[in-house]
Design a protein around this motif. Sequence first.
Motif, mmCIF file in Angstrom:
data_model
loop_
_atom_site.group_PDB
_atom_site.id
_atom_site.type_symbol
_atom_site.label_atom_id
_atom_site.label_comp_id
_atom_site.label_asym_id
_atom_site.label_seq_id
_atom_site.Cartn_x
_atom_site.Cartn_y
_atom_site.Cartn_z
ATOM 1 N N HIS A 176 -15.745 5.533 -9.931
ATOM 2 C CA HIS A 176 -16.816 4.556 -10.160
ATOM 3 C C HIS A 176 -17.471 4.778 -11.522
ATOM 4 O O HIS A 176 -18.582 5.316 -11.605
ATOM 5 C CB HIS A 176 -17.885 4.664 -9.061
ATOM 6 C CG HIS A 176 -17.361 4.591 -7.675
ATOM 7 N ND1 HIS A 176 -16.963 3.404 -7.095
ATOM 8 C CD2 HIS A 176 -17.148 5.552 -6.741
ATOM 9 C CE1 HIS A 176 -16.529 3.647 -5.870
ATOM 10 N NE2 HIS A 176 -16.631 4.940 -5.634
ATOM 11 N N GLU A 212 -19.081 2.933 -13.433
ATOM 12 C CA GLU A 212 -20.395 2.282 -13.561
ATOM 13 C C GLU A 212 -21.517 3.151 -12.989
ATOM 14 O O GLU A 212 -22.701 2.873 -13.202
ATOM 15 C CB GLU A 212 -20.389 0.922 -12.876
ATOM 16 C CG GLU A 212 -20.284 0.942 -11.363
ATOM 17 C CD GLU A 212 -18.883 1.196 -10.792
ATOM 18 O OE1 GLU A 212 -18.770 1.389 -9.585
ATOM 19 O OE2 GLU A 212 -17.902 1.228 -11.566
ATOM 20 N N LYS A 236 -24.470 4.132 -15.336
ATOM 21 C CA LYS A 236 -25.597 3.202 -15.507
ATOM 22 C C LYS A 236 -26.519 3.226 -14.290
ATOM 23 O O LYS A 236 -27.731 3.082 -14.424
ATOM 24 C CB LYS A 236 -25.097 1.779 -15.759
ATOM 25 C CG LYS A 236 -24.299 1.625 -17.040
ATOM 26 C CD LYS A 236 -25.203 1.660 -18.242
ATOM 27 C CE LYS A 236 -24.407 1.316 -19.493
ATOM 28 N NZ LYS A 236 -25.250 1.087 -20.627
ATOM 29 N N GLU A 237 -25.955 3.418 -13.113
ATOM 30 C CA GLU A 237 -26.772 3.496 -11.897
ATOM 31 C C GLU A 237 -27.680 4.730 -11.941
ATOM 32 O O GLU A 237 -28.850 4.663 -11.571
ATOM 33 C CB GLU A 237 -25.876 3.542 -10.653
ATOM 34 C CG GLU A 237 -25.110 2.250 -10.415
ATOM 35 C CD GLU A 237 -24.019 2.390 -9.361
ATOM 36 O OE1 GLU A 237 -23.875 3.490 -8.762
ATOM 37 O OE2 GLU A 237 -23.298 1.394 -9.138
#
Length: 102
Positions: free
Chosen positions: A21, A23, A26-27
Amino acid sequence: MPIYVMLSSLTDDGMETLHEHPERIKEVNAEIERLGVKVLHQWAVLGPYDFVNIVEAPDNETIARVSVELGARGTVKLMTMPAIPIDDFIARLKEGREEGED
């Protein structure tokens, strides 16, 4: 507001999470911001650290809380250092010198 350099190294679990993951980076940044720390700059790097982050926090206690919160997950190891703007540093050096001249 104080600036900090946050160096991070992913654990094996963190590397696996990032691989599955991407992304998630950014989380995590959004989670950090909810804790009161603003990510100003972020780079993925090669070498002993995986990421270099320049962050802004209201105080040492807030950045320490973020370090504990992230570190407790077991996916990252952090080294966080306060950063002093060079002009502020020079001014402090001059103040100390001038105070010593009596």
